[in-house]
Each structure stands twice: as structure tokens, then as C-alpha cells.
Design a protein around this motif. Structure first.
Motif, PDB file in Angstrom:
ATOM      1  N   ILE A 192       0.730  -1.190  -0.093  1.00 17.89           N
ATOM      2  CA  ILE A 192       0.256  -0.042   0.534  1.00 17.89           C
ATOM      3  C   ILE A 192       0.756   1.013   0.065  1.00 17.89           C
ATOM      4  O   ILE A 192       1.925   1.348   0.519  1.00 17.89           O
ATOM      5  CB  ILE A 192      -0.838   0.187   1.648  1.00 17.89           C
ATOM      6  CG1 ILE A 192      -0.242  -0.057   2.658  1.00 17.89           C
ATOM      7  CG2 ILE A 192      -2.182  -1.218   1.208  1.00 17.89           C
ATOM      8  CD1 ILE A 192      -1.365  -0.226   4.031  1.00 17.89           C
ATOM      9  N   SER A 193      -0.195   2.622  -0.777  1.00 15.52           N
ATOM     10  CA  SER A 193       1.095   3.704  -0.391  1.00 15.52           C
ATOM     11  C   SER A 193       0.232   4.231   0.329  1.00 15.52           C
ATOM     12  O   SER A 193      -1.222   4.029   1.095  1.00 15.52           O
ATOM     13  CB  SER A 193       0.922   4.679  -1.496  1.00 15.52           C
ATOM     14  OG  SER A 193      -0.001   4.142  -2.389  1.00 15.52           O
ATOM     15  N   GLN A 194       0.702   5.321   0.880  1.00 13.25           N
ATOM     16  CA  GLN A 194       0.196   6.816   1.666  1.00 13.25           C
ATOM     17  C   GLN A 194      -1.200   7.162   1.304  1.00 13.25           C
ATOM     18  O   GLN A 194      -1.924   7.484   1.281  1.00 13.25           O
ATOM     19  CB  GLN A 194       1.082   7.714   1.890  1.00 13.25           C
ATOM     20  CG  GLN A 194       0.090   8.303   3.567  1.00 13.25           C
ATOM     21  CD  GLN A 194       0.812   7.906   4.862  1.00 13.25           C
ATOM     22  OE1 GLN A 194       1.325   7.618   5.428  1.00 13.25           O
ATOM     23  NE2 GLN A 194      -0.919   7.941   5.116  1.00 13.25           N
ATOM     24  N   LYS A 195      -1.160   7.420  -0.415  1.00 15.84           N
ATOM     25  CA  LYS A 195      -1.918   8.149  -1.068  1.00 15.84           C
ATOM     26  C   LYS A 195      -3.173   7.110  -0.745  1.00 15.84           C
ATOM     27  O   LYS A 195      -4.469   7.560  -0.771  1.00 15.84           O
ATOM     28  CB  LYS A 195      -1.802   8.486  -2.618  1.00 15.84           C
ATOM     29  CG  LYS A 195      -2.705   8.833  -3.184  1.00 15.84           C
ATOM     30  CD  LYS A 195      -2.294   9.245  -4.151  1.00 15.84           C
ATOM     31  CE  LYS A 195      -3.546   9.909  -5.311  1.00 15.84           C
ATOM     32  NZ  LYS A 195      -2.819  10.189  -7.498  1.00 15.84           N
ATOM     33  N   PHE A 196      -3.255   5.673  -1.314  1.00 15.02           N
ATOM     34  CA  PHE A 196      -4.439   4.753  -1.141  1.00 15.02           C
ATOM     35  C   PHE A 196      -5.206   4.814   0.193  1.00 15.02           C
ATOM     36  O   PHE A 196      -6.079   4.540  -0.103  1.00 15.02           O
ATOM     37  CB  PHE A 196      -3.592   3.193  -1.425  1.00 15.02           C
ATOM     38  CG  PHE A 196      -4.761   1.952  -1.548  1.00 15.02           C
ATOM     39  CD1 PHE A 196      -5.784   1.914  -2.588  1.00 15.02           C
ATOM     40  CD2 PHE A 196      -4.305   1.522  -0.429  1.00 15.02           C
ATOM     41  CE1 PHE A 196      -6.665   1.038  -1.829  1.00 15.02           C
ATOM     42  CE2 PHE A 196      -4.887   0.339  -0.283  1.00 15.02           C
ATOM     43  CZ  PHE A 196      -6.932   0.391  -0.838  1.00 15.02           C
ATOM     44  N   LEU A 197      -4.481   4.777   0.813  1.00 14.93           N
ATOM     45  CA  LEU A 197      -4.427   4.448   2.857  1.00 14.93           C
ATOM     46  C   LEU A 197      -4.885   5.716   2.778  1.00 14.93           C
ATOM     47  O   LEU A 197      -6.817   5.711   3.388  1.00 14.93           O
ATOM     48  CB  LEU A 197      -3.664   3.924   2.845  1.00 14.93           C
ATOM     49  CG  LEU A 197      -4.053   4.060   4.737  1.00 14.93           C
ATOM     50  CD1 LEU A 197      -5.304   1.901   4.260  1.00 14.93           C
ATOM     51  CD2 LEU A 197      -2.934   2.517   5.234  1.00 14.93           C
ATOM     52  N   ASP A 198      -5.350   6.927   2.536  1.00 15.55           N
ATOM     53  CA  ASP A 198      -5.856   8.148   2.858  1.00 15.55           C
ATOM     54  C   ASP A 198      -7.230   8.330   2.245  1.00 15.55           C
ATOM     55  O   ASP A 198      -7.880   8.675   2.709  1.00 15.55           O
ATOM     56  CB  ASP A 198      -4.936   9.712   2.376  1.00 15.55           C
ATOM     57  CG  ASP A 198      -3.503   9.738   3.531  1.00 15.55           C
ATOM     58  OD1 ASP A 198      -3.324   8.957   4.492  1.00 15.55           O
ATOM     59  OD2 ASP A 198      -2.836  10.125   3.324  1.00 15.55           O
ATOM     60  N   GLN A 199      -7.562   7.708   0.421  1.00 16.60           N
ATOM     61  CA  GLN A 199      -8.098   7.653   0.137  1.00 16.60           C
ATOM     62  C   GLN A 199      -9.028   6.885   0.176  1.00 16.60           C
ATOM     63  O   GLN A 199     -10.320   6.834   0.466  1.00 16.60           O
ATOM     64  CB  GLN A 199      -8.094   7.513  -1.213  1.00 16.60           C
ATOM     65  CG  GLN A 199      -7.124   8.773  -2.043  1.00 16.60           C
ATOM     66  CD  GLN A 199      -7.401   8.317  -3.481  1.00 16.60           C
ATOM     67  OE1 GLN A 199      -7.214   7.848  -4.332  1.00 16.60           O
ATOM     68  NE2 GLN A 199      -6.335   9.795  -3.831  1.00 16.60           N
ATOM     69  N   ALA A 200      -8.967   5.653   0.978  1.00 20.22           N
ATOM     70  CA  ALA A 200      -9.415   4.529   1.128  1.00 20.22           C
ATOM     71  C   ALA A 200     -10.429   4.553   2.735  1.00 20.22           C
ATOM     72  O   ALA A 200     -11.269   4.649   2.444  1.00 20.22           O
ATOM     73  CB  ALA A 200      -8.503   3.526   0.783  1.00 20.22           C
ATOM     74  N   LEU A 201      -9.106   5.138   3.536  1.00 18.41           N
ATOM     75  CA  LEU A 201      -9.692   5.286   4.725  1.00 18.41           C
ATOM     76  C   LEU A 201     -10.627   6.904   4.785  1.00 18.41           C
ATOM     77  O   LEU A 201     -12.752   6.285   5.318  1.00 18.41           O
ATOM     78  CB  LEU A 201      -9.307   6.352   5.637  1.00 18.41           C
ATOM     79  CG  LEU A 201      -7.934   4.611   6.247  1.00 18.41           C
ATOM     80  CD1 LEU A 201      -7.062   5.350   6.811  1.00 18.41           C
ATOM     81  CD2 LEU A 201      -8.555   3.173   6.831  1.00 18.41           C
ATOM     82  N   ALA A 202     -10.502   7.738   3.984  1.00 19.23           N
ATOM     83  CA  ALA A 202     -12.094   8.401   3.947  1.00 19.23           C
ATOM     84  C   ALA A 202     -13.309   7.991   3.139  1.00 19.23           C
ATOM     85  O   ALA A 202     -14.326   8.440   3.859  1.00 19.23           O
ATOM     86  CB  ALA A 202     -11.745   9.661   2.666  1.00 19.23           C
ATOM     87  N   LYS A 203     -12.559   7.073   1.853  1.00 20.22           N
ATOM     88  CA  LYS A 203     -14.167   6.441   1.424  1.00 20.22           C
ATOM     89  C   LYS A 203     -14.953   5.978   2.359  1.00 20.22           C
ATOM     90  O   LYS A 203     -16.285   5.668   2.336  1.00 20.22           O
ATOM     91  CB  LYS A 203     -13.819   6.242  -0.011  1.00 20.22           C
ATOM     92  CG  LYS A 203     -15.090   5.014  -0.616  1.00 20.22           C
ATOM     93  CD  LYS A 203     -14.137   4.689  -1.424  1.00 20.22           C
ATOM     94  CE  LYS A 203     -15.443   3.845  -2.821  1.00 20.22           C
ATOM     95  NZ  LYS A 203     -14.976   2.851  -3.089  1.00 20.22           N
ATOM     96  N   ALA A 204     -14.293   4.643   3.473  1.00 19.49           N
ATOM     97  CA  ALA A 204     -14.474   4.008   4.057  1.00 19.49           C
ATOM     98  C   ALA A 204     -15.849   5.017   5.879  1.00 19.49           C
ATOM     99  O   ALA A 204     -16.669   4.416   5.634  1.00 19.49           O
ATOM    100  CB  ALA A 204     -13.770   3.435   5.270  1.00 19.49           C
ATOM    101  N   GLN A 205     -14.815   6.059   5.542  1.00 20.42           N
ATOM    102  CA  GLN A 205     -15.707   7.212   6.431  1.00 20.42           C
ATOM    103  C   GLN A 205     -17.218   7.685   5.889  1.00 20.42           C
ATOM    104  O   GLN A 205     -18.031   7.766   6.135  1.00 20.42           O
ATOM    105  CB  GLN A 205     -15.051   8.275   6.813  1.00 20.42           C
ATOM    106  CG  GLN A 205     -13.805   8.012   8.025  1.00 20.42           C
ATOM    107  CD  GLN A 205     -13.937   7.971   9.161  1.00 20.42           C
ATOM    108  OE1 GLN A 205     -14.929   7.784   9.636  1.00 20.42           O
ATOM    109  NE2 GLN A 205     -12.263   7.640  10.242  1.00 20.42           N
ATOM    110  N   ARG A 206     -16.847   8.312   4.799  1.00 18.79           N
ATOM    111  CA  ARG A 206     -18.385   8.301   3.855  1.00 18.79           C
ATOM    112  C   ARG A 206     -19.306   7.523   4.104  1.00 18.79           C
ATOM    113  O   ARG A 206     -19.948   7.577   3.544  1.00 18.79           O
ATOM    114  CB  ARG A 206     -17.877   9.128   2.629  1.00 18.79           C
ATOM    115  CG  ARG A 206     -16.714  10.193   2.928  1.00 18.79           C
ATOM    116  CD  ARG A 206     -16.990  11.204   1.420  1.00 18.79           C
ATOM    117  NE  ARG A 206     -16.473  10.243   0.093  1.00 18.79           N
ATOM    118  CZ  ARG A 206     -14.982   9.885  -0.112  1.00 18.79           C
ATOM    119  NH1 ARG A 206     -13.914  10.309   0.442  1.00 18.79           N
ATOM    120  NH2 ARG A 206     -14.295   9.292  -1.022  1.00 18.79           N
TER     121      ARG A 206
END
Length: 211
Positions: A192-206
Motif C-alpha cells: 500500500i501507499s500513503q495515498k491509497f490508504l488516505d483515500q480508502a479511509l476517507a471513502k470508508a468514513q463516507r
């Protein structure tokens, strides 16, 4: 799993017979070939899968914009620290970053700091957790991995790789991000990359908030 490249000896002295006859030096070809094949095999087995595992049903669903229920949610796995058993269902109501890893996996070592940062952020926000799942790894080796990298997120031992198979995971590392409803919102079959995880966590929260 780390690969060891076979090194072809340089400047090795020829045998006496060849030296006397003036025969050209011969380089040992077989060790070099074995080394190349071994490195290739390790790459296939260990390096994170970019295009997915054998079972891509989850990948296809997520790519289609669906939010499939996380497989194996009720499957109990023993905690690596020996504190008991747990399952993904126990974390419902929280965002979960499920990461399959092993101490012998080189990309797992590289991505560990990214996962630890995510754990710190999720814990501070009381939003969720990273949950590791060790894959064909001795418990003491896994614990040593955690200690050396100061990992604070919990891990389970996926004995028999029963949980991994439900996710189509047969190579490492692989990561699945779940929203608060226990649905898969993002998949990384590879480091994983930091970018992937940041985007994935934001999507999970939404996704969790919208339900």
C-alpha cells in the motif's frame, strides 16, 4: 521471505590442468542460472499482487462501485498476543483496515510505517483500527516483527489461512478497507501507499456515515 542471490565467483583460479594447457577460464553457469530462477520464484511468491489473486470476485464488485460484505466476518481467529479470539464482526461500527502480512514478506516491512500511522490516526479519532492477519508465519517471528517496528495495532493468526482464502489472498501483502457496516470499500493487492490508504479511509468514513 527474503531472496538470496547466488553470486558467481569472480577471479576464481582455474584448475592446474587447464592452467598448464592454456585453456580458457570457465565460469560456473549452473549457480548463476539457479540464482536467477530462485530470484524470479521469490518475486512471484512474495511481491504484492498488483492485478489480484486467483479469486477476483471482491475486486470486481468494488471496481463496479458496489460495497460487498466482508467475507469471513464471523470467523474467529486467535490474537497474536494470546489475549483470546476475535472476528471482524467484533469490530462492526468501526472502520477496519484488514492487512494480511508475514515477517518474511519484504513489502510488508516497507508498508508497516504507513499502517502504523493509520492506526494512530484511527485511534485518536476513535474511528477504527488496523487489524493484521499473519499468513503462514511463526508466532515468535510475527511478534519480533511487531517489536522491531513498534507496531501497536492488533493482529490475529490466520491459522490454516482460512480467512485469507475467503479474500482470494495467496500472496502478500494484501489489504482490505472496511467501512463501519463491515463492507469492503477498497482493496490493495500489493504494497500500500500513503495515498491509497488516505483515500480508502476517507471513502470508508463516507460510506459508513451514509448508511
Amino acid at each position: 521471505m527474503s531472496s538470496a542471490d547466488a553470486e558467481v565467483p569472480r577471479g576464481a583460479a582455474p584448475d592446474d590442468a587447464d592452467a598448464e594447457a592454456g585453456a580458457p577460464r570457465r565460469r560456473p553457469v549452473v549457480p548463476a542460472v539457479v540464482g536467477v530462477l530462485a530470484a524470479a520464484l521469490v518475486g512471484l511468491l512474495v511481491y504484492g499482487v498488483v492485478h489480484g489473486g486467483d479469486n477476483t470476485s471482491l475486486d470486481d464488485a468494488v471496481k463496479a462501485g458496489k460495497l460487498p460484505t466482508a467475507p469471513g466476518a464471523t470467523l474467529k481467529r486467535p490474537m497474536l498476543d494470546g489475549s483470546g479470539d476475535t472476528s471482524l464482526a467484533d469490530y462492526k461500527g468501526r472502520v477496519v483496515v484488514l492487512n494480511f502480512w508475514a515477517s518474511w514478506c519484504e513489502p510488508c516491512k516497507d508498508e508497516a510505517p504507513v499502517l502504523q500511522r493509520a492506526q494512530s490516526e484511527l485511534t485518536s479519532a476513535h474511528a477504527g483500527t488496523v487489524l493484521g492477519a499473519t499468513y503462514e508465519d511463526a508466532a515468535e517471528d510475527s511478534k519480533g516483527f511487531e517489536r522491531s517496528r513498534r507496531i501497536t495495532y492488533p493482529s490475529v493468526r490466520d491459522l490454516g489461512t482460512d480467512l485469507a482464502r475467503k479474500y482470494g489472498t495467496n500472496k502478500l501483502p494484501e489489504t482490505f478497507v472496511l467501512d463501519r457496516q463491515g463492507r469492503v470499500v477498497a482493496i490493495s493487492r500489493g504494497q500500500i501507499s500513503q495515498k491509497f490508504l488516505d483515500q480508502a479511509l476517507a471513502k470508508a468514513q463516507r460510506a459508513g456515515s451514509a448508511s
